[in-house]
Design a protein around this motif. Structure first.
Motif, PDB file in Angstrom:
ATOM      1  N   ARG A  75       9.289   3.964   9.759  1.00  0.00           N
ATOM      2  CA  ARG A  75       8.377   3.046   9.238  1.00  0.00           C
ATOM      3  C   ARG A  75       7.348   3.548   8.268  1.00  0.00           C
ATOM      4  O   ARG A  75       6.717   4.440   8.563  1.00  0.00           O
ATOM      5  CB  ARG A  75       7.783   2.279  10.200  1.00  0.00           C
ATOM      6  CG  ARG A  75       7.020   0.874   9.698  1.00  0.00           C
ATOM      7  CD  ARG A  75       6.165   0.356  10.636  1.00  0.00           C
ATOM      8  NE  ARG A  75       6.655  -0.206  11.608  1.00  0.00           N
ATOM      9  CZ  ARG A  75       7.261  -1.550  11.892  1.00  0.00           C
ATOM     10  NH1 ARG A  75       7.090  -2.410  10.777  1.00  0.00           N
ATOM     11  NH2 ARG A  75       7.809  -1.883  12.871  1.00  0.00           N
ATOM     12  N   CYS A  76       7.045   3.089   6.981  1.00  0.00           N
ATOM     13  CA  CYS A  76       6.239   3.459   6.024  1.00  0.00           C
ATOM     14  C   CYS A  76       4.753   3.534   6.595  1.00  0.00           C
ATOM     15  O   CYS A  76       4.419   2.464   7.194  1.00  0.00           O
ATOM     16  CB  CYS A  76       6.141   2.640   4.660  1.00  0.00           C
ATOM     17  SG  CYS A  76       4.820   3.488   3.675  1.00  0.00           S
ATOM     18  N   PRO A  77       3.901   4.454   6.817  1.00  0.00           N
ATOM     19  CA  PRO A  77       2.687   4.467   7.355  1.00  0.00           C
ATOM     20  C   PRO A  77       1.805   3.666   6.682  1.00  0.00           C
ATOM     21  O   PRO A  77       0.760   3.158   7.436  1.00  0.00           O
ATOM     22  CB  PRO A  77       2.216   6.115   7.379  1.00  0.00           C
ATOM     23  CG  PRO A  77       3.221   6.812   6.903  1.00  0.00           C
ATOM     24  CD  PRO A  77       4.449   5.861   6.291  1.00  0.00           C
ATOM     25  N   LYS A 103       0.799  -1.188   0.008  1.00  0.00           N
ATOM     26  CA  LYS A 103       0.053  -0.060   0.122  1.00  0.00           C
ATOM     27  C   LYS A 103       0.786   1.168   0.015  1.00  0.00           C
ATOM     28  O   LYS A 103       0.550   2.506  -0.112  1.00  0.00           O
ATOM     29  CB  LYS A 103      -1.030   0.144   1.268  1.00  0.00           C
ATOM     30  CG  LYS A 103      -1.995  -0.964   1.094  1.00  0.00           C
ATOM     31  CD  LYS A 103      -2.904  -0.998   2.386  1.00  0.00           C
ATOM     32  CE  LYS A 103      -3.584  -2.071   2.358  1.00  0.00           C
ATOM     33  NZ  LYS A 103      -4.358  -2.736   3.661  1.00  0.00           N
ATOM     34  N   CYS A 104       2.268   1.026  -0.143  1.00  0.00           N
ATOM     35  CA  CYS A 104       3.009   2.141   0.065  1.00  0.00           C
ATOM     36  C   CYS A 104       2.789   2.936  -1.338  1.00  0.00           C
ATOM     37  O   CYS A 104       3.241   2.159  -2.336  1.00  0.00           O
ATOM     38  CB  CYS A 104       4.620   1.734   0.268  1.00  0.00           C
ATOM     39  SG  CYS A 104       5.808   3.174  -0.195  1.00  0.00           S
ATOM     40  N   SER A 105       2.684   4.276  -1.212  1.00  0.00           N
ATOM     41  CA  SER A 105       2.803   5.333  -2.645  1.00  0.00           C
ATOM     42  C   SER A 105       3.524   6.084  -2.329  1.00  0.00           C
ATOM     43  O   SER A 105       3.386   7.274  -2.983  1.00  0.00           O
ATOM     44  CB  SER A 105       1.314   5.510  -2.799  1.00  0.00           C
ATOM     45  OG  SER A 105       0.706   6.134  -1.671  1.00  0.00           O
ATOM     46  N   CYS A 106       4.531   6.153  -1.464  1.00  0.00           N
ATOM     47  CA  CYS A 106       5.473   7.121  -1.188  1.00  0.00           C
ATOM     48  C   CYS A 106       6.428   7.582  -2.285  1.00  0.00           C
ATOM     49  O   CYS A 106       6.970   8.603  -2.397  1.00  0.00           O
ATOM     50  CB  CYS A 106       6.367   6.770   0.087  1.00  0.00           C
ATOM     51  SG  CYS A 106       5.408   6.393   1.541  1.00  0.00           S
ATOM     52  N   ARG A 107       6.845   6.717  -3.350  1.00  0.00           N
ATOM     53  CA  ARG A 107       7.379   6.992  -4.390  1.00  0.00           C
ATOM     54  C   ARG A 107       9.040   7.120  -3.707  1.00  0.00           C
ATOM     55  O   ARG A 107       9.764   8.391  -4.229  1.00  0.00           O
ATOM     56  CB  ARG A 107       7.189   8.140  -5.138  1.00  0.00           C
ATOM     57  CG  ARG A 107       5.779   7.649  -5.852  1.00  0.00           C
ATOM     58  CD  ARG A 107       5.488   8.897  -6.782  1.00  0.00           C
ATOM     59  NE  ARG A 107       4.287   8.637  -7.600  1.00  0.00           N
ATOM     60  CZ  ARG A 107       3.502   9.395  -8.383  1.00  0.00           C
ATOM     61  NH1 ARG A 107       3.970  10.565  -8.442  1.00  0.00           N
ATOM     62  NH2 ARG A 107       2.513   9.171  -9.072  1.00  0.00           N
ATOM     63  N   TRP A 124      10.726   0.578   5.223  1.00  0.00           N
ATOM     64  CA  TRP A 124      11.351   1.867   5.859  1.00  0.00           C
ATOM     65  C   TRP A 124      11.869   2.703   4.894  1.00  0.00           C
ATOM     66  O   TRP A 124      12.746   2.422   4.017  1.00  0.00           O
ATOM     67  CB  TRP A 124      12.241   1.032   6.655  1.00  0.00           C
ATOM     68  CG  TRP A 124      11.910   0.377   7.874  1.00  0.00           C
ATOM     69  CD1 TRP A 124      11.635  -0.962   7.694  1.00  0.00           C
ATOM     70  CD2 TRP A 124      11.564   0.671   9.293  1.00  0.00           C
ATOM     71  NE1 TRP A 124      11.105  -1.385   9.153  1.00  0.00           N
ATOM     72  CE2 TRP A 124      11.192  -0.270   9.768  1.00  0.00           C
ATOM     73  CE3 TRP A 124      11.711   2.096   9.864  1.00  0.00           C
ATOM     74  CZ2 TRP A 124      10.699  -0.164  11.263  1.00  0.00           C
ATOM     75  CZ3 TRP A 124      11.347   2.129  11.209  1.00  0.00           C
ATOM     76  CH2 TRP A 124      11.051   0.929  11.918  1.00  0.00           C
ATOM     77  N   HIS A 125      11.624   4.036   5.041  1.00  0.00           N
ATOM     78  CA  HIS A 125      12.266   5.064   4.054  1.00  0.00           C
ATOM     79  C   HIS A 125      12.992   6.023   5.073  1.00  0.00           C
ATOM     80  O   HIS A 125      13.117   5.721   6.339  1.00  0.00           O
ATOM     81  CB  HIS A 125      10.977   6.138   3.860  1.00  0.00           C
ATOM     82  CG  HIS A 125       9.778   5.189   2.882  1.00  0.00           C
ATOM     83  ND1 HIS A 125      10.074   4.639   1.896  1.00  0.00           N
ATOM     84  CD2 HIS A 125       8.788   5.150   3.344  1.00  0.00           C
ATOM     85  CE1 HIS A 125       8.895   4.095   1.390  1.00  0.00           C
ATOM     86  NE2 HIS A 125       7.956   4.310   2.385  1.00  0.00           N
ATOM     87  N   MET A 126      13.817   6.730   4.304  1.00  0.00           N
ATOM     88  CA  MET A 126      14.665   7.849   4.914  1.00  0.00           C
ATOM     89  C   MET A 126      14.049   9.304   4.767  1.00  0.00           C
ATOM     90  O   MET A 126      13.428   9.415   3.858  1.00  0.00           O
ATOM     91  CB  MET A 126      16.253   7.708   4.125  1.00  0.00           C
ATOM     92  CG  MET A 126      17.211   6.818   4.640  1.00  0.00           C
ATOM     93  SD  MET A 126      18.725   7.263   3.934  1.00  0.00           S
ATOM     94  CE  MET A 126      18.598   5.982   2.759  1.00  0.00           C
TER      95      MET A 126
HETATM   96 ZN   LIG Z   1       5.825   4.208   1.778  1.00  0.00          ZN
END
Ligand SMILES: [Zn+2]
Length: 163
Positions: free
Chosen positions: A136-138, A97-101, A144-146
């Protein structure tokens, strides 16, 4: 033993085999995470559904870049040996479900390693933005992102619980 009791026992099995564990909960969902010094990680989730508890078990090996879902016996075996048995049934975790790109690491330990490398690169070149921390990606607990932001301005939904 019920499946739910077996789920709770997983935490004790992690500790017994030298994994560092963390238990978290949000509403009717419980998560137990284990990390191993060699870089492997495991995760167990229990979610209360209308028809009862739904349990899921995930592992990622030291040299692997992807999480796989396993049965509980597969997870227990992994806890003991640090690797998946050749006969273990596995389902690759394909959807997110991560759409953080953003780039991501599959575990906190690897994200922290990547953060260190990024910060060393920054020291050498001086030009890039400074990555400050990992989070952590919400939308996906297995990413996990930086970020260059120092402060967390969102809501922490999962609370750490004591065993
Ligand atoms: Zn994400």
């Amino acid at each position: 033993m019920t499946e739910r009791a077996a789920f709770d026992q997983v935490a004790a099995q992690m500790t017994a085999h030298g994994w560092s564990i963390s238990r978290q909960r949000e509403g009717d969902e419980v998560r137990i995470e284990g990390t191993h010094a060699d870089g492997a990680a495991v995760m167990a989730t229990a979610r209360l559904k209308a028809k009862g508890w739904e349990m899921r078990y995930y592992v990622i090996g030291n040299g692997s870049s992807h999480w796989v879902r396993v049965r509980r016996d597969g997870l227990v075996n992994f806890l003991e040996s640090g690797e998946l048995a050749p006969t273990a049934q596995t389902w690759p975790v394909m959807h997110s479900k991560c759409s953080c790109r953003k780039q991501y690491a599959p575990t906190q330990a690897r994200a922290l390693r990547a953060l260190e490398e990024a910060r060393r690169r920054h020291l050498r070149k001086g030009s890039e933005k400074v990555e400050e921390r990992v989070y952590r990606c919400p939308a996906d607990a297995r990413r996990w992102h930086m970020t260059a932001k120092t402060a967390w301005n969102g809501r922490e939904t999962w609370a750490e619980v004591k065993a």
